[in-house]
Enzyme design. Structure first.
Site, mmCIF file in Angstrom:
data_model
loop_
_atom_site.group_PDB
_atom_site.id
_atom_site.type_symbol
_atom_site.label_atom_id
_atom_site.label_comp_id
_atom_site.label_asym_id
_atom_site.label_seq_id
_atom_site.Cartn_x
_atom_site.Cartn_y
_atom_site.Cartn_z
ATOM 1 N N GLU A 72 4.634 5.469 -7.689
ATOM 2 C CA GLU A 72 5.543 4.568 -8.355
ATOM 3 C C GLU A 72 4.733 3.507 -9.580
ATOM 4 O O GLU A 72 5.374 2.812 -10.086
ATOM 5 C CB GLU A 72 5.746 3.613 -7.132
ATOM 6 C CG GLU A 72 6.836 4.286 -6.209
ATOM 7 C CD GLU A 72 6.185 5.022 -4.972
ATOM 8 O OE1 GLU A 72 6.698 5.130 -3.991
ATOM 9 O OE2 GLU A 72 4.810 5.181 -5.133
ATOM 10 N N LYS A 99 2.209 -2.756 17.007
ATOM 11 C CA LYS A 99 2.623 -3.870 17.872
ATOM 12 C C LYS A 99 2.197 -3.555 19.275
ATOM 13 O O LYS A 99 3.186 -3.058 19.912
ATOM 14 C CB LYS A 99 3.931 -4.420 17.582
ATOM 15 C CG LYS A 99 4.246 -5.826 17.823
ATOM 16 C CD LYS A 99 5.313 -6.657 17.455
ATOM 17 C CE LYS A 99 5.411 -8.100 17.367
ATOM 18 N NZ LYS A 99 6.741 -8.369 16.758
#
Length: 536
Positions: free
Chosen positions: A333, A432
């Protein structure tokens, strides 16, 4: 004349010339001012050498031939090829008539490539040596194909015949594109999600080239002979096929054979001074050089990209090859250069990927997107913007940037006091566990320092009690005491629940570790290999 130019003339009774920033001008420049500088292309019959003036002449004939076949400004053509003279010719010929070059990766499956071409809808597909069968599978007879290299002729049609045949003798069509026209299309590697298309413009490629050539970036000059081992289907070969002719540097194209012996021979025969590629290529070259006692005195600088290399491996390269090794960071990108370790700084600082040249801006935010008050010595989510950064993905209806033009890279990073960037992990890779975050990138960095290959990955596994727990996979020929490497250097609760040794790490086509494949194999509790070290 646009409104801004007219306003300037009214206010100051003067103006500057308008010349569109289009990439065929790089070859024009090289042909005029460095006509005899060599482009060398390795193939099955040896190395073919061509001067820039001759390359420009052939590109003009090819542009005329493509026009004769009905290819015009805005049309898409697809390439399935290696780093060869023919592929470079095709790039410049397509650019000169305003066509868009969609570079396909030969290491993908026919189904993956067909899905991409179904989106880009090319008028032609041109394929390189050894790729005729794959090209046939991709097109399934629905698209005209032309061989880039003579040994792979299809129905008697090859690139050289287009150049030397009657079609190539018509009046050349050259310089049809405008700077905001699209010039190239490349899909991301899809290591952490579905591939997305990035559509480069002439202007973005031109400005990226100027960024690449800065003294604190690749610093190429007409005295260099540059070897882009990074494939042209990886984000424009990092822009090197544009940068080399832009300064009249020699361009050395390795073709499809990238083993240590072939590269060592090419570097020696062509007196290569600068080379760029992924870490695995350099380690293979170093192994060959050390095994056979070979010296490569012309080689001065190596640029790393695609994946991080452990510091010890960088130092081994510097000692073994007698070169300076420069880490970098970038993305498809970004066209793709983001940062690069420049000359005159500590290039072996752990994890450092160097500084951003002019033309690219960086900033760090928190998880909500709020800009961090302190941008140095703090970890945050990395955002970028600039004239060579994607605004909207190919075929998308919404921008990939925020209202101020900032693109979220998906990386976690830290900026040191001197402006050097360190990538600390991928935001999507964060684990997490019990409501707290574990950064796999930090675990991977520590373990990589203790491995010969440096190949290590940490992925998340669902856990009924904690939500997610880390699993560590490493590549090695024998067991390594991973827990000892990590003990005391990470919080105890970060310690992986499973440690798995494998013989070979799965790599995506860009040379990066394929975490999608690892998650498919090791992401479920029942999928842990028998030699895993399980923790309570």
């Amino acid at each position: 004349m646009d409104e801004r130019t007219m306003t300037g003339e009214r206010l100051h009774a003067g103006s500057m010339q308008r010349h569109d920033l289009t990439v065929e001008k790089f070859l024009d420049h090289a042909a005029k001012w460095h006509p005899d500088v060599t482009v060398a292309s390795a193939g099955p019959d040896g190395v073919v050498r061509t001067g820039y003036a001759e390359l420009r002449r052939e590109a003009g004939q090819l542009a005329a031939a493509l026009s004769a076949r009905g290819i015009t400004r805005g049309d898409m053509i697809a390439t399935l090829g290696w780093n060869t003279k023919g592929h470079v010719l095709l790039w410049y010929a397509a650019a000169a008539i305003g066509a868009i070059c969609h570079t396909l990766n030969p290491r993908l499956s026919a189904a993956q490539l067909a899905a991409m071409t179904a989106r880009s809808r090319p008028r032609l597909l041109l394929y390189g040596s050894g790729l005729s069968s794959l090209a046939s599978e991709v097109t399934n007879g629905a698209l005209a194909t032309i061989a880039i290299d003579d040994p792979e002729r299809s129905a008697g049609t090859s690139l050289s015949e287009l150049i030397t045949g009657g079609e190539g003798n018509m009046a050349p069509v050259w310089g049809a594109a405008l700077e905001d026209d699209p010039a190239g299309l490349c899909f991301t590697s899809g290591t952490t999600g579905p591939p997305k298309g990035v559509l480069y413009t002439h202007r973005s490629n031109y400005l990226h080239t100027l960024r690449l050539l800065q003294a604190d970036a690749l610093a190429l000059t007409t005295d260099d002979r540059v070897l882009p081992i990074v494939p042209m289907f990886h984000a424009n070969g990092w822009g090197i096929p544009f940068a080399a002719p832009a300064v009249g540097a020699g361009l050395v194209l390795p073709g499809r054979n990238l083993d240590g012996a072939a590269l060592a021979g090419l570097i020696a025969s062509e007196a290569v001074t600068v080379a760029a590629g992924v870490p695995t290529v350099w380690l293979d070259l170093l192994d060959h050089v050390e095994r056979h006692g070979i010296a490569l005195p012309s080689l001065q600088r190596i640029y790393l990209g695609g994946a991080a290399m452990p510091i010890d491996a960088q130092r081994r390269l510097e000692r073994g090859l007698g070169v300076s090794v420069h880490a970098s960071w970038g993305m498809t990108e970004l066209s793709p250069l983001g940062t690069v370790a420049p000359h005159g700084v500590d290039r072996t600082r752990p994890g450092s990927a160097g500084r951003a040249p002019i033309g690219l801006d960086l900033r760090l935010t928190d998880v909500s997107g709020a800009v961090l008050a302190e941008q140095r010595e703090a970890e945050g989510h990395l955002q970028v913007r600039g004239p060579s950064v994607v605004r909207r993905y190919f075929g998308a209806v919404q921008d990939a940037t925020d209202s101020e033009g900032w693109f979220d890279t998906g990386d976690l990073a830290r900026i040191d006091p001197d402006g050097s960037l360190t990538i600390t992990g991928r935001a999507k890779d964060l684990i997490k566990s019990g409501g707290e975050w574990i950064n796999p990138g930090e675990i991977e960095r520590i373990v990589a320092e203790g491995l010969d290959t440096g190949m290590v990955a940490v992925i998340a596994r669902a856990d009924a009690k904690w939500g997610e727990r880390p699993v560590l996979i490493y590549e090695a020929s024998a067991d390594v005491d991973v827990e000892a490497l990590l003990d005391g250097r990470i919080p105890r609760w970060w310690m992986p629940d499973a440690i798995v040794r494998i013989d070979r790490m799965p790599l995506a086509v860009t040379g990066k570790i394929d975490k999608l494949a690892l998650r498919a194999t090791f992401g479920a509790a029942e999928a842990v290999a028998s030699d895993a070290v399980l923790r309570a």
